[in-house]
Scaffold this motif. Structure first.
Motif, PDB file in Angstrom:
ATOM      1  N   GLU A   9      24.929  80.471 -28.559  1.00  0.00           N
ATOM      2  CA  GLU A   9      24.497  79.239 -27.907  1.00  0.00           C
ATOM      3  C   GLU A   9      24.334  78.094 -28.900  1.00  0.00           C
ATOM      4  OE1 GLU A   9      20.950  80.303 -25.873  1.00  0.00           O
ATOM      5  OE2 GLU A   9      21.965  81.578 -24.399  1.00  0.00           O
ATOM      6  N   LEU A  10      23.995  78.416 -30.144  1.00  0.00           N
ATOM      7  CA  LEU A  10      23.733  77.383 -31.136  1.00  0.00           C
ATOM      8  C   LEU A  10      24.978  76.586 -31.471  1.00  0.00           C
ATOM      9  CD1 LEU A  10      21.825  76.088 -33.258  1.00  0.00           C
ATOM     10  CD2 LEU A  10      22.490  77.946 -34.820  1.00  0.00           C
ATOM     11  N   PHE A  11      26.132  77.215 -31.574  1.00  0.00           N
ATOM     12  CA  PHE A  11      27.295  76.499 -32.114  1.00  0.00           C
ATOM     13  C   PHE A  11      28.093  75.654 -31.112  1.00  0.00           C
ATOM     14  CE2 PHE A  11      26.223  78.997 -35.772  1.00  0.00           C
ATOM     15  CZ  PHE A  11      26.483  78.084 -36.774  1.00  0.00           C
ATOM     16  N   PRO A  12      28.489  75.979 -29.972  1.00  0.00           N
ATOM     17  CA  PRO A  12      28.497  77.303 -29.355  1.00  0.00           C
ATOM     18  C   PRO A  12      29.836  78.013 -29.611  1.00  0.00           C
ATOM     19  CG  PRO A  12      29.076  75.664 -27.729  1.00  0.00           C
ATOM     20  CD  PRO A  12      28.882  74.928 -29.023  1.00  0.00           C
ATOM     21  N   VAL A  13      29.784  79.351 -29.577  1.00  0.00           N
ATOM     22  CA  VAL A  13      30.987  80.170 -29.671  1.00  0.00           C
ATOM     23  C   VAL A  13      30.921  81.238 -28.590  1.00  0.00           C
ATOM     24  CG1 VAL A  13      31.370  79.771 -32.137  1.00  0.00           C
ATOM     25  CG2 VAL A  13      29.884  81.656 -31.410  1.00  0.00           C
ATOM     26  N   ARG A  14      32.048  81.888 -28.306  1.00  0.00           N
ATOM     27  CA  ARG A  14      32.085  82.875 -27.226  1.00  0.00           C
ATOM     28  C   ARG A  14      31.524  84.231 -27.638  1.00  0.00           C
ATOM     29  NH1 ARG A  14      37.268  81.024 -26.885  1.00  0.00           N
ATOM     30  NH2 ARG A  14      38.213  83.052 -27.331  1.00  0.00           N
ATOM     31  N   HIS A  15      31.715  84.587 -28.910  1.00  0.00           N
ATOM     32  CA  HIS A  15      31.354  85.937 -29.345  1.00  0.00           C
ATOM     33  C   HIS A  15      30.373  85.887 -30.513  1.00  0.00           C
ATOM     34  CE1 HIS A  15      34.624  87.097 -26.778  1.00  0.00           C
ATOM     35  NE2 HIS A  15      35.538  86.583 -27.564  1.00  0.00           N
ATOM     36  N   PRO A  16      29.448  86.842 -30.588  1.00  0.00           N
ATOM     37  CA  PRO A  16      28.466  86.880 -31.683  1.00  0.00           C
ATOM     38  C   PRO A  16      29.060  87.489 -32.950  1.00  0.00           C
ATOM     39  CG  PRO A  16      28.046  88.696 -30.186  1.00  0.00           C
ATOM     40  CD  PRO A  16      29.180  87.915 -29.589  1.00  0.00           C
ATOM     41  N   ILE A  17      30.160  86.909 -33.396  1.00  0.00           N
ATOM     42  CA  ILE A  17      30.915  87.428 -34.535  1.00  0.00           C
ATOM     43  C   ILE A  17      31.228  86.275 -35.475  1.00  0.00           C
ATOM     44  CG2 ILE A  17      33.126  88.425 -35.257  1.00  0.00           C
ATOM     45  CD1 ILE A  17      33.148  89.893 -32.500  1.00  0.00           C
ATOM     46  N   ALA A  18      30.938  86.461 -36.760  1.00  0.00           N
ATOM     47  CA  ALA A  18      31.243  85.445 -37.766  1.00  0.00           C
ATOM     48  C   ALA A  18      32.042  86.071 -38.900  1.00  0.00           C
ATOM     49  CB  ALA A  18      29.966  84.816 -38.306  1.00  0.00           C
ATOM     50  N   LEU A  19      32.936  85.285 -39.449  1.00  0.00           N
ATOM     51  CA  LEU A  19      33.730  85.698 -40.601  1.00  0.00           C
ATOM     52  C   LEU A  19      32.933  85.459 -41.869  1.00  0.00           C
ATOM     53  CD1 LEU A  19      36.428  86.293 -42.179  1.00  0.00           C
ATOM     54  CD2 LEU A  19      36.935  83.841 -41.916  1.00  0.00           C
ATOM     55  N   ALA A  20      32.771  86.481 -42.697  1.00  0.00           N
ATOM     56  CA  ALA A  20      32.124  86.288 -43.989  1.00  0.00           C
ATOM     57  C   ALA A  20      32.998  85.388 -44.856  1.00  0.00           C
ATOM     58  CB  ALA A  20      31.900  87.632 -44.678  1.00  0.00           C
ATOM     59  N   ALA A  33      41.687  81.057 -37.345  1.00  0.00           N
ATOM     60  CA  ALA A  33      42.036  82.094 -36.374  1.00  0.00           C
ATOM     61  C   ALA A  33      40.787  82.724 -35.765  1.00  0.00           C
ATOM     62  CB  ALA A  33      42.895  83.163 -37.044  1.00  0.00           C
ATOM     63  N   VAL A  34      39.776  82.977 -36.591  1.00  0.00           N
ATOM     64  CA  VAL A  34      38.536  83.551 -36.072  1.00  0.00           C
ATOM     65  C   VAL A  34      37.857  82.572 -35.119  1.00  0.00           C
ATOM     66  CG1 VAL A  34      36.212  84.325 -36.700  1.00  0.00           C
ATOM     67  CG2 VAL A  34      38.188  85.089 -38.029  1.00  0.00           C
ATOM     68  N   SER A  35      37.848  81.296 -35.490  1.00  0.00           N
ATOM     69  CA  SER A  35      37.223  80.292 -34.625  1.00  0.00           C
ATOM     70  C   SER A  35      37.980  80.129 -33.311  1.00  0.00           C
ATOM     71  CB  SER A  35      37.124  78.951 -35.362  1.00  0.00           C
ATOM     72  OG  SER A  35      36.182  79.022 -36.416  1.00  0.00           O
ATOM     73  N   ARG A  36      39.304  80.102 -33.369  1.00  0.00           N
ATOM     74  CA  ARG A  36      40.098  79.986 -32.132  1.00  0.00           C
ATOM     75  C   ARG A  36      39.837  81.170 -31.215  1.00  0.00           C
ATOM     76  NH1 ARG A  36      44.428  78.902 -35.509  1.00  0.00           N
ATOM     77  NH2 ARG A  36      45.323  80.934 -34.989  1.00  0.00           N
ATOM     78  N   ALA A  37      39.577  82.327 -31.805  1.00  0.00           N
ATOM     79  CA  ALA A  37      39.375  83.544 -31.011  1.00  0.00           C
ATOM     80  C   ALA A  37      37.980  83.632 -30.411  1.00  0.00           C
ATOM     81  CB  ALA A  37      39.640  84.772 -31.875  1.00  0.00           C
ATOM     82  N   GLY A  38      37.110  82.673 -30.749  1.00  0.00           N
ATOM     83  CA  GLY A  38      35.785  82.672 -30.150  1.00  0.00           C
ATOM     84  C   GLY A  38      34.661  83.082 -31.060  1.00  0.00           C
ATOM     85  N   GLY A  39      34.968  83.383 -32.346  1.00  0.00           N
ATOM     86  CA  GLY A  39      33.928  83.648 -33.321  1.00  0.00           C
ATOM     87  C   GLY A  39      33.654  82.404 -34.141  1.00  0.00           C
ATOM     88  N   LEU A  40      32.912  82.560 -35.215  1.00  0.00           N
ATOM     89  CA  LEU A  40      32.670  81.452 -36.141  1.00  0.00           C
ATOM     90  C   LEU A  40      33.382  81.765 -37.443  1.00  0.00           C
ATOM     91  CD1 LEU A  40      31.191  78.754 -36.762  1.00  0.00           C
ATOM     92  CD2 LEU A  40      29.385  80.153 -37.799  1.00  0.00           C
ATOM     93  N   GLY A  41      34.433  81.001 -37.740  1.00  0.00           N
ATOM     94  CA  GLY A  41      35.127  81.162 -39.004  1.00  0.00           C
ATOM     95  C   GLY A  41      34.403  80.429 -40.110  1.00  0.00           C
ATOM     96  N   LEU A  42      34.235  81.090 -41.255  1.00  0.00           N
ATOM     97  CA  LEU A  42      33.587  80.478 -42.408  1.00  0.00           C
ATOM     98  C   LEU A  42      34.532  80.558 -43.605  1.00  0.00           C
ATOM     99  CD1 LEU A  42      30.013  81.968 -41.949  1.00  0.00           C
ATOM    100  CD2 LEU A  42      30.629  79.561 -41.724  1.00  0.00           C
ATOM    101  N   LEU A  43      34.879  79.414 -44.126  1.00  0.00           N
ATOM    102  CA  LEU A  43      35.826  79.297 -45.229  1.00  0.00           C
ATOM    103  C   LEU A  43      35.176  79.745 -46.532  1.00  0.00           C
ATOM    104  CD1 LEU A  43      38.741  78.076 -45.644  1.00  0.00           C
ATOM    105  CD2 LEU A  43      37.589  75.956 -46.297  1.00  0.00           C
ATOM    106  N   GLY A  44      35.844  80.607 -47.277  1.00  0.00           N
ATOM    107  CA  GLY A  44      35.283  81.145 -48.516  1.00  0.00           C
ATOM    108  C   GLY A  44      35.535  80.244 -49.703  1.00  0.00           C
ATOM    109  N   SER A  45      34.789  79.148 -49.791  1.00  0.00           N
ATOM    110  CA  SER A  45      35.044  78.137 -50.815  1.00  0.00           C
ATOM    111  C   SER A  45      34.448  78.473 -52.171  1.00  0.00           C
ATOM    112  CB  SER A  45      34.506  76.778 -50.342  1.00  0.00           C
ATOM    113  OG  SER A  45      34.814  75.766 -51.260  1.00  0.00           O
TER     114      SER A  45
END
Length: 318
Positions: A9-20, A33-45
């Motif tokens: 609900e916070l972001f919002p995204v469809r699934h409670p899944i985030a990319l490390a 790709a993770v974000s498009r699929a409904g998770g939260l993609g996090l770039l490994g900078s």
């Protein structure tokens, strides 16, 4: 059953899944790709290197209009790196490994959600006091770096969730499928942050040899140590050990890690083996759930499968 949580609900995204935000693996294509699929993609900078960040952020922006974020190694950055990351207008900034206090003001002045990763209860209490919007509770089963004094995911996540109260907590460490996501929710987390499993996806930047090692690897083969940082000459703080698959130099110095830290020949031998191609360019960071990784799907298929499996697991035991 829709898996709606405080995190989704916070972001919002469809699934409670985030990319490390894994350095060397979580580039722009995987993040998007993770974000498009409904998770939260996090770039490994990692350290926020300008050219890498600009290139990979361009990939994210051109590939998705869904929420995404940037992960930074707190011990490796300066204020300029944070400013560069925020200028990319991510939906979230995640700080891991170290005291984020010097970097919080610019994040608070931005629209980015503040995610703080913690590896022990002292760090968890500090994250709460610092006003984290989301807390990642990383257990010692996780691949890559983590606290030398941490706890395993199963007891650690409920403790952090109880401390955090209304702050959404993501469980990390030893999660590689939807059953792990479901377990995280049962433990009181609002979702899961997943690393090793996403290294073996079509969009990952991981070297093919690393992916093959993960597919062939077993959790019993993983080792947590500072040794490979020492012989690589890495600047990682010694407070953080790293879980990797087995490595020739781990075998060479087993039981003699303090000696390797002071022996100049340890670094020279590592560099020589690297030059000869006798060892991989990077250690294979891998968590204890590596046994569950047997294929290389697209990130979209993986997110969908994990979400479906989590829903099925929760429904079955409801």
């Amino acid at each position: 059953m829709a898996l709606s949580t405080a995190f989704t609900e916070l972001f919002p995204v469809r699934h409670p899944i985030a990319l490390a935000p894994m350095g060397g693996s979580a580039g722009g294509a995987l993040t998007a790709a993770v974000s498009r699929a409904g998770g939260l993609g996090l770039l490994g900078s990692a350290d926020g290197e300008p050219e890498w960040l600009a290139r990979e952020v361009a990939v994210v922006r051109s590939s998705t209009d869904q929420p995404w974020g940037i992960g930074l190694l707190t011990w490796a950055i300066d204020r300029a790196a944070v400013d560069r990351a925020l200028a990319c207008e991510p939906h979230a900034i995640m700080f891991s490994f170290g005291d984020p206090t010097p970097f919080l003001d610019p994040v608070r002045r931005s629209s980015a959600t503040l995610i703080l990763q913690v590896t022990d209860l002292e760090e968890a209490r500090r994250a709460i006091d610092l006003g984290a919007d989301v807390i990642v509770a990383q257990g010692t089963e996780a691949g890559g770096h983590g606290s030398a004094r941490g706890r395993s995911t199963l007891p650690f996540v409920p403790l952090v969730a109880d401390l955090a109260g209304p702050i959404p907590v993501l469980a990390a460490g030893g999660i590689a499928d939807g059953r792990g996501v479901a377990a995280a929710l049962v433990l009181g987390a609002a979702g899961a942050l997943i690393g090793t499993r996403f290294q073996a996806t079509a969009e990952s930047l991981a070297d093919p040899a690393t992916v093959k090692a993960i597919l062939d690897g077993r959790g019993a083969d993983t080792v947590r140590s500072t040794l490979l940082d020492v012989v690589r000459g890495s600047r990682w703080p010694s407070a953080y050990t790293a879980r990797t698959l087995g490595h020739p130099h781990l075998d060479r110095w087993r039981g003699r890690e303090p000696e390797a830290a002071t022996d100049p020949q340890a670094r020279l031998a590592y560099a020589d083996d690297l030059a000869k191609g006798a060892i991989p360019p990077q250690p294979v960071w891998a968590g204890e759930a590596v046994d569950l990784i047997t294929d290389v799907p697209s990130a979209a298929d993986l997110v969908a499968a994990m979400a479906r499996q989590a829903e099925e697991a929760l429904t079955r035991f409801a």
